[in-house]
Motif scaffolding. Sequence first.
Motif, PDB file in Angstrom:
ATOM      1  N   ARG A  73      -0.966 -13.429   6.199  1.00 51.58           N
ATOM      2  CA  ARG A  73      -2.174 -14.249   6.212  1.00 51.58           C
ATOM      3  C   ARG A  73      -2.191 -15.134   7.449  1.00 51.58           C
ATOM      4  NH1 ARG A  73      -1.860 -17.436   0.806  1.00 51.58           N
ATOM      5  NH2 ARG A  73      -3.772 -18.455   1.595  1.00 51.58           N
ATOM      6  N   ASP A  74      -3.380 -15.432   7.919  1.00 49.55           N
ATOM      7  CA  ASP A  74      -3.581 -16.367   9.009  1.00 49.55           C
ATOM      8  C   ASP A  74      -4.450 -17.488   8.451  1.00 49.55           C
ATOM      9  OD1 ASP A  74      -4.407 -17.815  11.252  1.00 49.55           O
ATOM     10  OD2 ASP A  74      -4.383 -16.047  12.541  1.00 49.55           O
ATOM     11  N   ASN A  75      -3.835 -18.580   8.080  1.00 51.17           N
ATOM     12  CA  ASN A  75      -4.582 -19.658   7.432  1.00 51.17           C
ATOM     13  C   ASN A  75      -5.589 -20.320   8.382  1.00 51.17           C
ATOM     14  OD1 ASN A  75      -3.312 -19.278   4.960  1.00 51.17           O
ATOM     15  ND2 ASN A  75      -1.664 -20.721   5.464  1.00 51.17           N
ATOM     16  N   ALA A  76      -5.302 -20.297   9.670  1.00 51.22           N
ATOM     17  CA  ALA A  76      -6.228 -20.881  10.640  1.00 51.22           C
ATOM     18  C   ALA A  76      -7.512 -20.056  10.755  1.00 51.22           C
ATOM     19  CB  ALA A  76      -5.553 -20.993  12.003  1.00 51.22           C
ATOM     20  N   LYS A  77      -7.398 -18.755  10.489  1.00 50.74           N
ATOM     21  CA  LYS A  77      -8.558 -17.857  10.585  1.00 50.74           C
ATOM     22  C   LYS A  77      -9.127 -17.489   9.218  1.00 50.74           C
ATOM     23  CE  LYS A  77      -7.140 -15.693  14.948  1.00 50.74           C
ATOM     24  NZ  LYS A  77      -6.809 -14.410  15.634  1.00 50.74           N
ATOM     25  N   ASN A  78      -8.551 -18.038   8.156  1.00 50.39           N
ATOM     26  CA  ASN A  78      -9.004 -17.695   6.792  1.00 50.39           C
ATOM     27  C   ASN A  78      -9.016 -16.186   6.577  1.00 50.39           C
ATOM     28  OD1 ASN A  78      -9.387 -20.405   6.366  1.00 50.39           O
ATOM     29  ND2 ASN A  78     -11.468 -20.225   5.608  1.00 50.39           N
ATOM     30  N   THR A  79      -7.956 -15.533   7.005  1.00 51.28           N
ATOM     31  CA  THR A  79      -7.917 -14.075   6.939  1.00 51.28           C
ATOM     32  C   THR A  79      -6.606 -13.592   6.337  1.00 51.28           C
ATOM     33  OG1 THR A  79      -9.339 -13.924   8.896  1.00 51.28           O
ATOM     34  CG2 THR A  79      -8.156 -11.939   8.259  1.00 51.28           C
ATOM     35  N   LEU A  80      -6.738 -12.583   5.499  1.00 48.51           N
ATOM     36  CA  LEU A  80      -5.616 -11.919   4.858  1.00 48.51           C
ATOM     37  C   LEU A  80      -5.518 -10.513   5.421  1.00 48.51           C
ATOM     38  CD1 LEU A  80      -3.543 -11.925   2.396  1.00 48.51           C
ATOM     39  CD2 LEU A  80      -5.402 -10.837   1.113  1.00 48.51           C
ATOM     40  N   TYR A  81      -4.297 -10.015   5.550  1.00 53.23           N
ATOM     41  CA  TYR A  81      -4.065  -8.672   6.099  1.00 53.23           C
ATOM     42  C   TYR A  81      -3.171  -7.850   5.187  1.00 53.23           C
ATOM     43  CZ  TYR A  81      -5.570 -11.081  10.358  1.00 53.23           C
ATOM     44  OH  TYR A  81      -6.266 -11.823  11.279  1.00 53.23           O
ATOM     45  N   LEU A  82      -3.315  -6.545   5.306  1.00 60.01           N
ATOM     46  CA  LEU A  82      -2.372  -5.626   4.692  1.00 60.01           C
ATOM     47  C   LEU A  82      -2.086  -4.527   5.699  1.00 60.01           C
ATOM     48  CD1 LEU A  82      -0.770  -4.982   2.092  1.00 60.01           C
ATOM     49  CD2 LEU A  82      -2.607  -3.375   1.503  1.00 60.01           C
ATOM     50  N   GLN A  83      -0.884  -4.548   6.248  1.00 59.22           N
ATOM     51  CA  GLN A  83      -0.442  -3.494   7.156  1.00 59.22           C
ATOM     52  C   GLN A  83       0.182  -2.392   6.329  1.00 59.22           C
ATOM     53  OE1 GLN A  83      -0.722  -3.182  10.602  1.00 59.22           O
ATOM     54  NE2 GLN A  83       0.086  -1.128  10.254  1.00 59.22           N
ATOM     55  N   MET A  84      -0.375  -1.192   6.433  1.00 53.03           N
ATOM     56  CA  MET A  84       0.093  -0.060   5.641  1.00 53.03           C
ATOM     57  C   MET A  84       0.671   0.994   6.578  1.00 53.03           C
ATOM     58  SD  MET A  84      -2.998   0.202   2.848  1.00 53.03           S
ATOM     59  CE  MET A  84      -4.194   0.755   4.051  1.00 53.03           C
ATOM     60  N   ASN A  85       1.935   1.269   6.424  1.00 57.68           N
ATOM     61  CA  ASN A  85       2.614   2.277   7.236  1.00 57.68           C
ATOM     62  C   ASN A  85       3.082   3.430   6.364  1.00 57.68           C
ATOM     63  OD1 ASN A  85       2.326   0.567   9.490  1.00 57.68           O
ATOM     64  ND2 ASN A  85       4.293  -0.416   9.090  1.00 57.68           N
ATOM     65  N   SER A  86       3.375   4.546   6.993  1.00 62.54           N
ATOM     66  CA  SER A  86       3.883   5.721   6.288  1.00 62.54           C
ATOM     67  C   SER A  86       3.028   6.043   5.069  1.00 62.54           C
ATOM     68  CB  SER A  86       5.352   5.496   5.870  1.00 62.54           C
ATOM     69  OG  SER A  86       6.152   5.212   6.987  1.00 62.54           O
ATOM     70  N   LEU A  87       1.742   6.109   5.283  1.00 64.79           N
ATOM     71  CA  LEU A  87       0.812   6.323   4.171  1.00 64.79           C
ATOM     72  C   LEU A  87       1.049   7.667   3.514  1.00 64.79           C
ATOM     73  CD1 LEU A  87      -2.355   4.726   5.732  1.00 64.79           C
ATOM     74  CD2 LEU A  87      -1.368   4.099   3.528  1.00 64.79           C
ATOM     75  N   LYS A  88       0.853   7.677   2.210  1.00 67.88           N
ATOM     76  CA  LYS A  88       1.032   8.873   1.402  1.00 67.88           C
ATOM     77  C   LYS A  88      -0.295   9.229   0.731  1.00 67.88           C
ATOM     78  CE  LYS A  88       5.738   7.418   0.199  1.00 67.88           C
ATOM     79  NZ  LYS A  88       6.675   7.113  -0.922  1.00 67.88           N
ATOM     80  N   PRO A  89      -0.459  10.475   0.314  1.00 67.32           N
ATOM     81  CA  PRO A  89      -1.703  10.840  -0.392  1.00 67.32           C
ATOM     82  C   PRO A  89      -1.974   9.954  -1.607  1.00 67.32           C
ATOM     83  CG  PRO A  89      -0.518  12.805   0.250  1.00 67.32           C
ATOM     84  CD  PRO A  89       0.381  11.646   0.585  1.00 67.32           C
ATOM     85  N   GLU A  90      -0.913   9.537  -2.281  1.00 65.97           N
ATOM     86  CA  GLU A  90      -1.107   8.711  -3.474  1.00 65.97           C
ATOM     87  C   GLU A  90      -1.523   7.279  -3.162  1.00 65.97           C
ATOM     88  OE1 GLU A  90       1.614  10.512  -2.648  1.00 65.97           O
ATOM     89  OE2 GLU A  90       3.476   9.467  -3.250  1.00 65.97           O
ATOM     90  N   ASP A  91      -1.600   6.936  -1.885  1.00 67.57           N
ATOM     91  CA  ASP A  91      -2.127   5.629  -1.502  1.00 67.57           C
ATOM     92  C   ASP A  91      -3.642   5.617  -1.451  1.00 67.57           C
ATOM     93  OD1 ASP A  91       0.596   5.337   0.822  1.00 67.57           O
ATOM     94  OD2 ASP A  91       0.418   4.376  -1.144  1.00 67.57           O
TER      95      ASP A  91
END
Length: 120
Positions: A73-91
């Motif tokens: 999260r970046d509290n100064a920008k009011n933004t939340l992130y989700l970095q997703m690596n090695s994605l699978k079909p079940e994602d």
Amino acid sequence: QVQLVESGGGLVQAGDSLRLSCAASGRTFSSYVMYWFRQAPGKERERECVARIWGGGNTRYADSVKGRFTISRDNAKNTLYLQMNSLKPEDTAVYYCAADPSSVTTPKYWGKGTLVTDSS
């Protein structure tokens, strides 16, 4: 009142990486526990909490994504992130951003979701 808008979803292949973002309104973003949930196609009654992050930066992950996904999260920008690596079909799922003043099972505020689809 908190309004949440997700972005960053799209078509991916197995092994790809993708970053989701969630823009939040309000002046108290830093005080909220922020969440990423997902709901897979055909599983309307099953919404999985994949990650949560407290205002101070502590995090918790579902076993299904541990080691592959990173919430931040970046509290100064009011933004939340989700970095997703090695994605699978079940994602493949609709990913929702959520917020609550506390760590709870069902957060009070929700975004409308962004779709991540495996094209493999």
